[in-house]
Design a protein around this motif. Structure first.
Motif, PDB file in Angstrom:
ATOM      1  N   ARG A 156      46.917   7.747  50.138  1.00  0.00           N
ATOM      2  CA  ARG A 156      47.825   7.185  49.143  1.00  0.00           C
ATOM      3  C   ARG A 156      47.371   7.408  47.699  1.00  0.00           C
ATOM      4  NH1 ARG A 156      51.499   2.243  51.263  1.00  0.00           N
ATOM      5  NH2 ARG A 156      52.155   3.270  53.197  1.00  0.00           N
ATOM      6  N   PRO A 157      46.086   7.427  47.403  1.00  0.00           N
ATOM      7  CA  PRO A 157      45.691   7.754  46.027  1.00  0.00           C
ATOM      8  C   PRO A 157      46.194   9.140  45.585  1.00  0.00           C
ATOM      9  CG  PRO A 157      43.868   6.698  47.148  1.00  0.00           C
ATOM     10  CD  PRO A 157      44.920   6.953  48.189  1.00  0.00           C
TER      11      PRO A 157
ATOM     12  N   ARG B  29      49.967   8.834  45.034  1.00  0.00           N
ATOM     13  CA  ARG B  29      50.287   8.094  43.811  1.00  0.00           C
ATOM     14  C   ARG B  29      50.047   8.951  42.567  1.00  0.00           C
ATOM     15  NH1 ARG B  29      47.446   3.631  46.567  1.00  0.00           N
ATOM     16  NH2 ARG B  29      49.039   2.226  47.425  1.00  0.00           N
TER      17      ARG B  29
ATOM     18  N   LEU C 157      52.963  11.328  42.328  1.00  0.00           N
ATOM     19  CA  LEU C 157      54.180  10.614  41.970  1.00  0.00           C
ATOM     20  C   LEU C 157      54.143  10.129  40.526  1.00  0.00           C
ATOM     21  CD1 LEU C 157      54.961   8.622  45.212  1.00  0.00           C
ATOM     22  CD2 LEU C 157      56.465  10.274  44.077  1.00  0.00           C
ATOM     23  N   ALA C 158      52.972   9.837  40.001  1.00  0.00           N
ATOM     24  CA  ALA C 158      52.871   9.440  38.598  1.00  0.00           C
ATOM     25  C   ALA C 158      53.397  10.542  37.694  1.00  0.00           C
ATOM     26  CB  ALA C 158      51.424   9.098  38.248  1.00  0.00           C
TER      27      ALA C 158
ATOM     28  N   LYS D 265      61.995   5.294  40.722  1.00  0.00           N
ATOM     29  CA  LYS D 265      61.063   4.171  40.736  1.00  0.00           C
ATOM     30  C   LYS D 265      61.415   3.181  41.846  1.00  0.00           C
ATOM     31  CE  LYS D 265      59.703   4.415  35.878  1.00  0.00           C
ATOM     32  NZ  LYS D 265      59.752   3.752  34.545  1.00  0.00           N
TER      33      LYS D 265
ATOM     34  N   PHE E 140      60.452   4.706  45.405  1.00  0.00           N
ATOM     35  CA  PHE E 140      59.017   4.765  45.702  1.00  0.00           C
ATOM     36  C   PHE E 140      58.289   3.467  45.346  1.00  0.00           C
ATOM     37  CE2 PHE E 140      60.122   9.283  45.441  1.00  0.00           C
ATOM     38  CZ  PHE E 140      59.546   9.740  46.614  1.00  0.00           C
ATOM     39  N   ARG E 141      59.031   2.372  45.225  1.00  0.00           N
ATOM     40  CA  ARG E 141      58.421   1.088  44.863  1.00  0.00           C
ATOM     41  C   ARG E 141      57.386   0.651  45.889  1.00  0.00           C
ATOM     42  NH1 ARG E 141      63.004   0.813  47.379  1.00  0.00           N
ATOM     43  NH2 ARG E 141      63.558  -0.833  48.864  1.00  0.00           N
TER      44      ARG E 141
ATOM     45  N   LEU F  88      55.288   2.398  47.401  1.00  0.00           N
ATOM     46  CA  LEU F  88      54.056   3.167  47.296  1.00  0.00           C
ATOM     47  C   LEU F  88      53.331   2.946  45.973  1.00  0.00           C
ATOM     48  CD1 LEU F  88      52.123   5.287  48.449  1.00  0.00           C
ATOM     49  CD2 LEU F  88      53.636   7.063  47.559  1.00  0.00           C
ATOM     50  N   VAL F  89      54.096   2.897  44.896  1.00  0.00           N
ATOM     51  CA  VAL F  89      53.459   2.823  43.568  1.00  0.00           C
ATOM     52  C   VAL F  89      53.486   1.417  42.994  1.00  0.00           C
ATOM     53  CG1 VAL F  89      53.951   5.225  43.061  1.00  0.00           C
ATOM     54  CG2 VAL F  89      55.603   3.480  42.373  1.00  0.00           C
TER      55      VAL F  89
END
Length: 230
Positions: free
Chosen positions: A187-188, A191, A194-195, A222, A225-226, A228-229
């Motif tokens: 996930r890092p 993320r 996705l950033a 946003k 993908f809420r 996840l982020v």
């Protein structure tokens, strides 16, 4: 048929294809015209004589972009028809389509041929798929393939309808299917990618298996993908 989606970008809805376990999916291609008239074809769909004529009226086919390791069914026929076009390999596809001549591999570095016009990010960290997401600056359009989906009610029947509902493929709003959510084991990395995507000034969103989003694209992404982020 080509449908204008914004400045120098068009969509094409292609035929339905059957994937694993008999699941049927609609297909969609995006065509982007660069400043010099060269064309970028994202997720090429079935090539017909009418489509060929329409596309050649827009410009010169120079770039063929399969956006992930699942969207390549029609790639060979486009390469045979446009042998001078450059073909880009997303992560994992070069190994499975050894019949295709790939000219370069997608990486985190931007593509020089369309620098300043198209940005891309690879969504890393997923065990099933590493998707290349594009952003077309002129139209403010972000383009996703399989990571966001929404098929209409009744698209699937029988046990497939149940699986699709549980997987969020037929949810009330476009969502990341649960199988892909579960496959984000790093996930890092996801993320971080996705950033980059969420920082783009997205106005519109194209997805292969869902509705076209014409407004508030950044807010849409946003929301999707809420989980996840945050």
């Amino acid at each position: 048929m080509l449908k204008e989606f914004g400045p120098n970008i068009w969509t094409v809805d292609g035929p339905v294809v059957t994937a694993a376990a008999g699941f049927r999916y609609p297909t969609r291609m995006a065509v982007i015209r660069l400043v010099g008239g060269d064309l970028v074809l994202w997720s090429p769909t079935a090539l017909t004589d009418d489509l060929r004529t329409s596309i050649e009226n827009l410009g010169t086919v120079r770039h063929l972009v399969p956006p992930n390791s699942l969207h390549h069914t029609f790639l060979g026929e486009w390469q045979r028809s446009y042998p001078d076009a450059k073909v880009y390999a997303p992560p994992g596809l070069r190994e499975t389509r050894q019949d295709i001549r790939f000219d370069t591999d997608f990486g985190d570095a931007q593509i020089a041929a369309w620098a300043g016009e198209i940005d891309h990010a690879i969504i890393w960290g997923n065990r099933i798929i590493s998707e290349v997401v594009l952003f077309h600056r002129d139209s403010g359009t972000t383009i996703f393939t399989d990571l966001i989906q929404q098929l209409p009610p009744g698209w699937f029947t029988g046990w497939r309808a149940l699986v699709a509902r549980l997987d969020l493929m037929t949810a009330e709003q476009p969502e990341v299917p649960r199988k892909f959510q579960a496959a984000f084991t790093n996930r890092p990395a996801a993320r971080a990618a996705l950033a980059q995507v969420l920082a783009w000034p997205t106005k519109q969103v194209i997805m292969a298996h869902g509705p076209l989003i014409h407004t508030d694209g950044q807010a849409f992404l946003k929301r999707v993908f809420r989980w996840l982020v945050g």
